[in-house]
Design an enzyme around this catalytic site. Structure first.
Site, PDB file in Angstrom:
ATOM      1  N   LYS A  15      54.884  42.855 -18.695  1.00 17.22           N
ATOM      2  CA  LYS A  15      54.676  42.394 -19.554  1.00 17.22           C
ATOM      3  C   LYS A  15      53.308  42.558 -20.860  1.00 17.22           C
ATOM      4  CE  LYS A  15      56.404  38.263 -18.327  1.00 17.22           C
ATOM      5  NZ  LYS A  15      56.200  38.408 -16.690  1.00 17.22           N
ATOM      6  N   THR A  16      52.188  41.913 -19.866  1.00  9.80           N
ATOM      7  CA  THR A  16      51.340  41.991 -20.662  1.00  9.80           C
ATOM      8  C   THR A  16      50.349  43.147 -20.980  1.00  9.80           C
ATOM      9  OG1 THR A  16      50.658  39.267 -19.452  1.00  9.80           O
ATOM     10  CG2 THR A  16      48.655  40.092 -20.153  1.00  9.80           C
ATOM     11  N   ASP A  65      51.400  33.788 -23.475  1.00 10.08           N
ATOM     12  CA  ASP A  65      52.489  33.482 -22.633  1.00 10.08           C
ATOM     13  C   ASP A  65      52.940  32.454 -22.263  1.00 10.08           C
ATOM     14  OD1 ASP A  65      52.429  35.168 -20.214  1.00 10.08           O
ATOM     15  OD2 ASP A  65      50.243  35.314 -19.720  1.00 10.08           O
ATOM     16  N   THR A 116      58.918  33.740 -18.183  1.00 11.12           N
ATOM     17  CA  THR A 116      59.747  34.376 -16.624  1.00 11.12           C
ATOM     18  C   THR A 116      60.735  33.769 -17.250  1.00 11.12           C
ATOM     19  OG1 THR A 116      58.066  32.188 -15.621  1.00 11.12           O
ATOM     20  CG2 THR A 116      57.716  34.797 -15.862  1.00 11.12           C
ATOM     21  N   ARG A 132      51.580  44.312  -9.617  1.00 12.41           N
ATOM     22  CA  ARG A 132      50.892  43.850  -9.007  1.00 12.41           C
ATOM     23  C   ARG A 132      50.732  43.351  -7.632  1.00 12.41           C
ATOM     24  NH1 ARG A 132      51.399  38.355 -12.342  1.00 12.41           N
ATOM     25  NH2 ARG A 132      50.031  39.086 -14.392  1.00 12.41           N
TER      26      ARG A 132
HETATM   27  N1  LIG Z   1      54.772  49.931 -15.611  1.00  9.18           N
HETATM   28  C1  LIG Z   1      53.346  49.714 -15.033  1.00  9.18           C
HETATM   29  N2  LIG Z   1      52.720  50.966 -14.588  1.00  9.18           N
HETATM   30  C2  LIG Z   1      51.374  50.872 -14.360  1.00  9.18           C
HETATM   31  N3  LIG Z   1      50.910  49.466 -13.718  1.00  9.18           N
HETATM   32  C3  LIG Z   1      51.254  48.693 -14.857  1.00  9.18           C
HETATM   33  C4  LIG Z   1      53.017  48.783 -15.202  1.00  9.18           C
HETATM   34  N4  LIG Z   1      53.036  47.406 -15.020  1.00  9.18           N
HETATM   35  C5  LIG Z   1      52.150  46.603 -14.419  1.00  9.18           C
HETATM   36  N5  LIG Z   1      50.993  47.355 -13.983  1.00  9.18           N
HETATM   37  C6  LIG Z   1      49.534  46.585 -13.498  1.00  9.18           C
HETATM   38  O1  LIG Z   1      50.598  45.214 -12.824  1.00  9.18           O
HETATM   39  C7  LIG Z   1      49.830  43.849 -13.555  1.00  9.18           C
HETATM   40  C8  LIG Z   1      50.202  43.186 -13.702  1.00  9.18           C
HETATM   41  O2  LIG Z   1      51.000  43.576 -14.761  1.00  9.18           O
HETATM   42  P1  LIG Z   1      50.569  41.725 -15.843  1.00  9.18           P
HETATM   43  O3  LIG Z   1      49.217  41.308 -15.912  1.00  9.18           O
HETATM   44  O4  LIG Z   1      51.116  42.772 -17.479  1.00  9.18           O
HETATM   45  O5  LIG Z   1      52.489  41.825 -15.284  1.00  9.18           O
HETATM   46  P2  LIG Z   1      53.224  40.197 -16.094  1.00  9.18           P
HETATM   47  O6  LIG Z   1      54.825  40.786 -17.011  1.00  9.18           O
HETATM   48  O7  LIG Z   1      52.248  40.465 -17.595  1.00  9.18           O
HETATM   49  O8  LIG Z   1      53.004  38.968 -15.425  1.00  9.18           O
HETATM   50  P3  LIG Z   1      53.169  37.621 -15.765  1.00  9.18           P
HETATM   51  O9  LIG Z   1      54.029  36.966 -16.476  1.00  9.18           O
HETATM   52  O10 LIG Z   1      52.560  36.550 -14.547  1.00  9.18           O
HETATM   53  O11 LIG Z   1      51.963  37.107 -16.757  1.00  9.18           O
HETATM   54  C9  LIG Z   1      48.504  44.576 -14.075  1.00  9.18           C
HETATM   55  O12 LIG Z   1      47.189  44.750 -13.464  1.00  9.18           O
HETATM   56  C10 LIG Z   1      48.804  46.000 -14.756  1.00  9.18           C
HETATM   57  O13 LIG Z   1      47.586  47.020 -14.877  1.00  9.18           O
HETATM   58 MG   LIG Z   2      51.543  38.307 -18.187  1.00  5.62          MG
END
Ligand SMILES: Nc1ncnc2c1ncn2[C@@H]1O[C@H](COP(=O)(O)OP(=O)(O)OP(=O)(O)O)[C@@H](O)[C@H]1O
Ligand SMILES: [Mg+2]
Length: 348
Positions: free
Chosen positions: A72-73, A117, A166, A225
């Site tokens: 998401k981030t 977030d 989430t 992740r």
């Molecule tokens: N589609 C993707 N392709 C490649 N790498 C990805 C992809 N999605 C996420 N990542 C990698 O996975 C890791 C986690 O992603 P991110 O932090 O954006 O998740 P999030 O959904 O924001 O999690 P949270 O809910 O814990 O904040 C990051 O380091 C990112 O580089």
């Molecule tokens: Mg995030």
């Protein structure tokens, strides 16, 4: 995450530009092409971003939801990069007072993306500030106290709010309806995760065979992740054991060493399922009891373990608690308790 404490302003997280250098050894997708999988959501967002860029308008407010670690981030940062607009990141739990949010909103520049977030955790009075900010790009602030207090309207620059959560069920109706775009990120397919393994292995300069990448993809709980965490640990394992290529044998040995089994379950998942099976005969059992028995906090169980266990059908939620579906009980007895089923015993 690094925090910047402004003495009389809100606590703000550093902007993307300031944080990336600290993690230069870790690959982070910075454009849509680097963001692998999630094809449907990505294609839709590409259209919205392109249209907004063509018109020169701010992107519509967007709510992204999905379990932790799905990107998401990352996706929000990519949108800011593609739109060539500033990106500011903050998190709902640190926005305790309305003034914290007003301070951020009043310093926002035109078309900037503000990423909040865990937006489901905004206090009600802070959330209410967002309503007029999102709808009319203004906030009403009260100046002074008691009889002399007066309300003034503060105009804001047109901006984009991207909220991540989430738990959509915890987002209030009034907030949810103010987002023009609502997208859900789902768990990734093993093949897409295998591409993410290759992407990261390439970045770290370690040769990795496609079938080894797929094995990691199959055991990474549908989550980028976790893929990234596993590939870094597999690299450590390979390095210490003098393997100069990551193949299936190395991956299998490393995953066993890490305690990740063939279903992608880790120690905590197995502890949860074992307690339900052994102590509650398959359930149902309440979340509080599970947390007490495993020594883990309720949020980790609910936000991190359960979405995956529910998705792969090893757990069910009912009003009376968590339970293992009847048809999975024999499999889990064999797997976790080493017990053989009556059908198997006939073979001996
Ligand atoms: N589609 C993707 N392709 C490649 N790498 C990805 C992809 N999605 C996420 N990542 C990698 O996975 C890791 C986690 O992603 P991110 O932090 O954006 O998740 P999030 O959904 O924001 O999690 P949270 O809910 O814990 O904040 C990051 O380091 C990112 O580089
Ligand atoms: Mg995030």
């Amino acid at each position: 995450m690094i925090e910047k404490k402004d003495l009389d302003g809100p606590v703000e997280l550093l902007s993307m530009q300031e944080t990336t250098d600290d993690f230069a050894t870790i690959f982070e997708p910075s454009c849509f092409d680097d963001y692998l999988g999630q094809h449907e959501v990505k294609n839709k967002i590409k259209v919205f971003v392109t249209a907004s860029k063509m018109r020169g308008d701010p992107l519509d407010h967007m709510l992204l939801f999905g379990p932790p670690g799905l990107g998401k981030t990352t996706l929000a940062k990519i949108m800011a990069k593609e739109l060539n607009v500033p990106f500011r990141i903050t998190s709902a739990p640190i926005l305790e007072r309305t003034g914290d949010l007003v301070a951020i909103l009043s310093s926002i520049t035109a078309r900037e993306i503000l990423f909040i977030d865990e937006i489901h955790r905004l206090p009600k009075n802070v959330e209410e500030i967002l309503y007029s900010a999102m709808e009319n790009f203004c906030v009403d602030v009260i100046i002074g106290q008691g009889a002399g207090a007066k309300s003034i309207r503060l105009p804001l620059q047109p901006f984009t709010l991207i909220g991540a959560t989430t738990k959509t069920s915890l987002i209030s109706g009034p907030l949810q309806t103010r987002f023009g775009i609502v997208e859900r990120l789902d768990f990734y397919q093993p093949e897409d995760l295998a591409h993410i393994v290759m992407q990261n292995a390439d970045f770290m300069g370690i040769p990795c065979l496609p079938e080894a990448a797929l094995t990691i993809g199959q055991r990474a709980r549908g989550t980028p992740r976790i893929v990234k965490r596993i590939i870094r640990r597999v690299r450590d394992f390979a390095q210490v054991h003098n393997y100069n290529i990551i193949d299936t044998t190395v991956v299998n040995q490393a995953l066993t060493f890490l305690g990740i089994d063939e279903d992608g379950l880790n120690k905590l998942d197995r502890a949860i399922l074992t307690h339900i099976l052994q102590d509650f005969d398959g359930g149902p059992v309440g979340l509080d009891t599970l947390a007490a028995m495993t020594g883990e906090d309720k949020e980790s169980i609910e936000d991190v373990c359960e979405p995956f266990l529910l998705r792969i059908g090893l757990l069910q939620k009912s009003p009376r608690g968590r339970q293992i579906p009847a048809k999975k009980i024999p499999y889990l007895r064999r797997k976790l308790l080493g017990q053989i089923t009556p059908e198997q015993s006939e073979l001996f």
